[in-house]
Motif scaffolding. Sequence first.
Motif, PDB file in Angstrom:
ATOM      1  N   SER A  12     123.588   8.516 -17.077  1.00 46.94           N
ATOM      2  CA  SER A  12     123.768   9.817 -17.118  1.00 46.94           C
ATOM      3  C   SER A  12     124.879  10.374 -16.280  1.00 46.94           C
ATOM      4  O   SER A  12     125.567  11.535 -16.753  1.00 46.94           O
ATOM      5  CB  SER A  12     122.461  10.465 -16.628  1.00 46.94           C
ATOM      6  OG  SER A  12     122.303  10.027 -15.407  1.00 46.94           O
ATOM      7  N   VAL A  93     115.238  16.775 -15.224  1.00 46.19           N
ATOM      8  CA  VAL A  93     114.374  15.754 -15.576  1.00 46.19           C
ATOM      9  C   VAL A  93     113.119  16.035 -15.168  1.00 46.19           C
ATOM     10  O   VAL A  93     111.920  15.858 -15.848  1.00 46.19           O
ATOM     11  CB  VAL A  93     114.922  14.347 -15.215  1.00 46.19           C
ATOM     12  CG1 VAL A  93     113.936  13.347 -15.616  1.00 46.19           C
ATOM     13  CG2 VAL A  93     116.050  13.961 -15.886  1.00 46.19           C
ATOM     14  N   ARG A  94     112.842  16.371 -13.797  1.00 51.16           N
ATOM     15  CA  ARG A  94     111.536  16.370 -13.141  1.00 51.16           C
ATOM     16  C   ARG A  94     111.222  17.618 -12.664  1.00 51.16           C
ATOM     17  O   ARG A  94     110.079  17.746 -12.072  1.00 51.16           O
ATOM     18  CB  ARG A  94     111.653  15.439 -12.019  1.00 51.16           C
ATOM     19  CG  ARG A  94     111.922  13.917 -12.421  1.00 51.16           C
ATOM     20  CD  ARG A  94     111.680  12.973 -11.516  1.00 51.16           C
ATOM     21  NE  ARG A  94     112.127  11.624 -11.654  1.00 51.16           N
ATOM     22  CZ  ARG A  94     113.237  10.962 -11.738  1.00 51.16           C
ATOM     23  NH1 ARG A  94     114.250  11.864 -11.409  1.00 51.16           N
ATOM     24  NH2 ARG A  94     113.664   9.954 -12.234  1.00 51.16           N
ATOM     25  N   GLN A 161     110.283  20.297 -20.319  1.00 57.65           N
ATOM     26  CA  GLN A 161     110.434  18.858 -20.579  1.00 57.65           C
ATOM     27  C   GLN A 161     111.878  18.727 -21.744  1.00 57.65           C
ATOM     28  O   GLN A 161     111.255  19.251 -23.057  1.00 57.65           O
ATOM     29  CB  GLN A 161     109.192  18.053 -21.069  1.00 57.65           C
ATOM     30  CG  GLN A 161     108.277  17.791 -19.642  1.00 57.65           C
ATOM     31  CD  GLN A 161     107.202  17.086 -20.155  1.00 57.65           C
ATOM     32  OE1 GLN A 161     106.337  17.515 -20.755  1.00 57.65           O
ATOM     33  NE2 GLN A 161     107.339  15.742 -19.836  1.00 57.65           N
ATOM     34  N   HIS A 164     114.048  13.916 -22.330  1.00 60.40           N
ATOM     35  CA  HIS A 164     113.793  12.855 -23.334  1.00 60.40           C
ATOM     36  C   HIS A 164     114.698  13.060 -24.659  1.00 60.40           C
ATOM     37  O   HIS A 164     114.635  11.979 -25.496  1.00 60.40           O
ATOM     38  CB  HIS A 164     112.456  12.667 -23.630  1.00 60.40           C
ATOM     39  CG  HIS A 164     111.937  14.093 -24.353  1.00 60.40           C
ATOM     40  ND1 HIS A 164     111.514  15.211 -23.558  1.00 60.40           N
ATOM     41  CD2 HIS A 164     111.358  14.225 -25.498  1.00 60.40           C
ATOM     42  CE1 HIS A 164     111.143  16.091 -24.283  1.00 60.40           C
ATOM     43  NE2 HIS A 164     111.138  15.648 -25.684  1.00 60.40           N
ATOM     44  N   ILE A 165     115.241  14.191 -24.909  1.00 59.24           N
ATOM     45  CA  ILE A 165     115.838  14.443 -26.246  1.00 59.24           C
ATOM     46  C   ILE A 165     117.210  13.660 -26.454  1.00 59.24           C
ATOM     47  O   ILE A 165     118.039  13.527 -25.238  1.00 59.24           O
ATOM     48  CB  ILE A 165     116.128  15.809 -26.455  1.00 59.24           C
ATOM     49  CG1 ILE A 165     114.945  16.360 -26.565  1.00 59.24           C
ATOM     50  CG2 ILE A 165     116.957  15.965 -27.909  1.00 59.24           C
ATOM     51  CD1 ILE A 165     114.855  18.211 -26.735  1.00 59.24           C
ATOM     52  N   GLY A 166     117.425  12.781 -27.242  1.00 60.65           N
ATOM     53  CA  GLY A 166     118.514  11.771 -27.474  1.00 60.65           C
ATOM     54  C   GLY A 166     119.800  12.392 -27.678  1.00 60.65           C
ATOM     55  O   GLY A 166     120.935  12.062 -27.248  1.00 60.65           O
ATOM     56  N   ARG A 171     120.528  18.967 -25.717  1.00 62.63           N
ATOM     57  CA  ARG A 171     120.225  19.144 -24.416  1.00 62.63           C
ATOM     58  C   ARG A 171     121.115  19.977 -23.704  1.00 62.63           C
ATOM     59  O   ARG A 171     120.848  21.038 -22.782  1.00 62.63           O
ATOM     60  CB  ARG A 171     120.390  17.706 -23.495  1.00 62.63           C
ATOM     61  CG  ARG A 171     119.309  16.601 -23.949  1.00 62.63           C
ATOM     62  CD  ARG A 171     119.225  15.709 -23.032  1.00 62.63           C
ATOM     63  NE  ARG A 171     120.525  14.994 -22.647  1.00 62.63           N
ATOM     64  CZ  ARG A 171     121.100  13.911 -23.399  1.00 62.63           C
ATOM     65  NH1 ARG A 171     120.462  13.403 -23.957  1.00 62.63           N
ATOM     66  NH2 ARG A 171     122.160  13.565 -22.616  1.00 62.63           N
ATOM     67  N   THR A 398      97.684  11.162 -19.941  1.00 57.22           N
ATOM     68  CA  THR A 398      99.306  11.668 -19.978  1.00 57.22           C
ATOM     69  C   THR A 398      98.943  12.635 -18.859  1.00 57.22           C
ATOM     70  O   THR A 398      97.976  13.387 -18.410  1.00 57.22           O
ATOM     71  CB  THR A 398      99.773  12.264 -21.174  1.00 57.22           C
ATOM     72  OG1 THR A 398      98.758  13.256 -21.648  1.00 57.22           O
ATOM     73  CG2 THR A 398      99.909  10.948 -22.205  1.00 57.22           C
ATOM     74  N   ARG A 406     106.139  14.389 -26.953  1.00 59.55           N
ATOM     75  CA  ARG A 406     107.309  13.657 -26.479  1.00 59.55           C
ATOM     76  C   ARG A 406     108.055  12.477 -27.414  1.00 59.55           C
ATOM     77  O   ARG A 406     109.027  12.176 -27.323  1.00 59.55           O
ATOM     78  CB  ARG A 406     107.270  12.940 -25.120  1.00 59.55           C
ATOM     79  CG  ARG A 406     107.177  13.735 -23.859  1.00 59.55           C
ATOM     80  CD  ARG A 406     107.051  13.199 -22.620  1.00 59.55           C
ATOM     81  NE  ARG A 406     107.833  12.188 -22.223  1.00 59.55           N
ATOM     82  CZ  ARG A 406     109.065  12.291 -21.868  1.00 59.55           C
ATOM     83  NH1 ARG A 406     109.270  13.542 -21.087  1.00 59.55           N
ATOM     84  NH2 ARG A 406     109.862  11.176 -21.569  1.00 59.55           N
ATOM     85  N   GLN A 409     111.986  14.672 -30.921  1.00 56.86           N
ATOM     86  CA  GLN A 409     113.247  15.196 -30.435  1.00 56.86           C
ATOM     87  C   GLN A 409     113.112  16.623 -30.066  1.00 56.86           C
ATOM     88  O   GLN A 409     114.120  17.381 -30.584  1.00 56.86           O
ATOM     89  CB  GLN A 409     114.406  14.717 -31.163  1.00 56.86           C
ATOM     90  CG  GLN A 409     114.619  13.292 -31.170  1.00 56.86           C
ATOM     91  CD  GLN A 409     114.994  12.648 -29.811  1.00 56.86           C
ATOM     92  OE1 GLN A 409     116.243  12.517 -29.574  1.00 56.86           O
ATOM     93  NE2 GLN A 409     113.945  12.027 -29.296  1.00 56.86           N
TER      94      GLN A 409
END
Length: 937
Positions: A12, A93-94, A161, A164-166, A171, A398, A406, A409
């Motif tokens: 990243s 991310v968190r 969230q 996680h998107i590629g 993003r 989860t 998740r 995408q």
Amino acid sequence: MIMSSTPFSNLSYMELIYSHYRRDPESVSPEWQRYFSETIDGKKNGESRLAPSFTPRSIFNPAMPTSDTAKPLDARTAGIHERLYELIRNHRVRGHMIAAINPLGAPRPNMPELELDYYGFNESELDMLVSSVTLPYNTPLTVREIFRRMRNTYSRSIGAQFMHIGDVKIRQWLQHRMELTQNRLELSREEQIRILTRLTDAVIFEEFLRKKFLGAKTFSLEGSETLLPLLDLAVEKAGSQDVKDITIAMAHRGRLNVLAHIAGKDFNRIFREFADAEPERSVGRGDVKYHKGHSGYWTTGDGQNIHISLCFNPSHLEYVNPVAMGRTRARQDRHGDDVRRQCLCLLIHGDAAFAGEGIVQETLNLSELAGYTVGGTLHVVLNNQIGFTTGPEEYRSTAYATGIARMMQSPIFHVNGEDPEAVAQVVRLALDFRQEFQKDVFIDMYGYRRLGHNETDEPTFTHPVLYRAISQRKSVRESYFEHLKQLRGVTAVEADKIAHERQEKLERELAVSHQNGQNGHTEFKKGGIWSGYTGGPEPREETESGIAPEKISRLLRKLTEIPSDFHLHPKLQQTFERRLEMADGKSPLDWAAAEALAFSSLADEGVRIRLSGQDAERGTFSHRHAVLHDYENGARYFPMQHLSDKQAPVEIINSPLCESGVLGFEYGYSLDFPEALILWEAQFGDFVNVAQVILDQFITSAEDKWRRLSGLVMLLPHGFEGMGPEHSSARIERFLTLAAEDNIQIVQPTTPAQLFHLLRRQSLRKWRKPLVVFTPKSLLRHPKVVSPLSDFTNGHFKKILADDLPPQNVKRVLLCTGKIYYELLAYREEHKRNDTAIIRLEQLYPLRDELLERTLAPYANNTPVLWVQEEPFNMGAWRYLHEKFGKHLFGRLPFAPISRHESASPATGSSSAHKLEQKQLIERAFGHGEQAEGKAK
């Protein structure tokens, strides 16, 4: 592709370095310039190589001033940027993990990496003006201010969230939208009053129902009332994006409120349903009020009219999801909305159901497949944080109920339902995302359930502590009013006026309902696209379905035409040559040709064709070959799409490996495209048992429960051929058990011409009922399973095929359906048993007594009639027929079964045992050996 010798977490950071490089190549070291030039920019054709090491001195060019500091970047300054980047990334991310999304204030995990002191900034560094290419701000900010904005964006009432998107573009789009506003929407006073009004609607309506209809179940929305302003905002936003049609599906929680305030169902009609004053009108039909659907129109603030349909839904919760998607896809296709912008699918889920039901994964998997996509669905999880009496720690593995999402995408927005303005922000953001990227998007709105599962349930039996806390909470309407009172000066007088107006309106509507004695149930309205179509009993008259010989010839030839540069598979060359002979009348038509002729003739007449299923393009048994694949380069060609310039669309689609989701989708499609021929094919008919909920709760009962018609066709390969228990039986007995009031058609055609007329009949007649077709496997290439061209030029589907033996010579009648006919026929011919007639029931349901009686009329009294079936005694059609006719047909013909012995499993797994069983079965049918009813004697 970037290759790195460093840990994955640093990849990243490589994005940050690359951003510097793209903005100012000279700002990074020569080594990194060379790396990006050779790998990312493609000067070495994407050849992989290791990236340089991640140290401050190796990254930036010390000879060049940076745009961040306007002076040479030393190691300490580079370290600030690296730590700042990690701070920013960790929040992206968190940050959702510490966001205040739960109105009940449940503890959040301790996340040191989301605290400022984790990064070791000293005071001078905290107040240093810096900028970062990963942030959307145009001016430098202090580290302290960047931290504050990150915390506001990702850890207030909204937790996002999305990392996680590629796709980096997605993003960055989300980062820009959220971080520029710090994930907060500035609402006008008018918009805030609108939210307050919708909250008032929700609260007043629930309280009114509970007081006026004591003890009635309503599955109250209380505790999650913000769903109403959420939907209000969503519809308004969709209207501004030129959405003209919204299909909504949801379970029972809050449905009555949504029916009344979003779908536009009359209050007095809802009240009449509660009163239930005329029970005789609902004997054996209808459904509970919180399962029903409704359609209406919504006029947006700027004058746009939007059609809204709230789907009917049984208590099987999430199983309505693919149905709603199929309805949306049908509406898009009907409107020519190929870009899938004008029709929106909006699914409202329960938290426990979203986490627990496998149909959710099936539906999500459909979302971006070409044959099923609807251009992005808006998912709203109405998160009550409980499933009946089961808490989150018991119903999911989860961190969130949306863990399964998740796999997509797509972003997932967790939002506090007691912060309506945060909800407004995620609604607009979600719909803008859907508009921009045409992908699914998820809003997980946290609330609670103020009452029990229903109004008669006592929740403190299982959650006493939780419900003590809930009982002490104000409603979200009260808390939002307090917020507006302080912020905008909204007065108690204004709020009370809104509530009073709502209460008065409900009282008036209740009075109207008392004046009208009907209980709210209505007959099916054959309006709109359903005008001219009927349900009810099957029509007595037959539908002529033949076509002219010259049309048959033309279409069969069209189906063999391929582009001159297309390389046909060598093994298909003979198939195409035979089809040309069929076109000339030199050869009879086989099963595949008859099916293709049925589809192409209907498409040629303007009827849309849609067939989907596992391996449907080629066909499980390699008979269809509707879509051809170039033998040399793999290019695809679909002859049925090239019949004429004026033909209707034809789609034959390979589905994913699921049954419930795809069958539900096609059923939904059929609800909004009655004039089309919509088909679903099981890979093996046995696999339809995986879709039993769709069959039970929708396909076979929807007309009786909800007055909804469907012409869906199900093609179920069926027949005992030694392939084992899971590749033999499509469970005819189950469909016959579900059959009543002419609700479905159950058919097992035995000739290609019968299939041709059956499929055309389904489209040509205006009677719309689901059609279950038990199709063959080995018969697809059986030399006797052919029909001459003349059988296609006139006539109609025949429900019973009689025998042509002289009736005076007949001493025994074998009654059967499907593949077993050809084995009985072969035995009769081999043993010259011309004293035995063989009659085929092509349509098992609806089965008209008079038609069978007329077919059997030529045979003398007391001639034994034997029902011959491949299935075990406790399966197949025997028990249905025995229940219908007893031990004598029409009081004069003894009636008994010939079958395998009763069994817990449909068939043996031994090929040799199958052959032995089949041999004995055929011999018993002709009088050799005895049939043992039930267990072997």
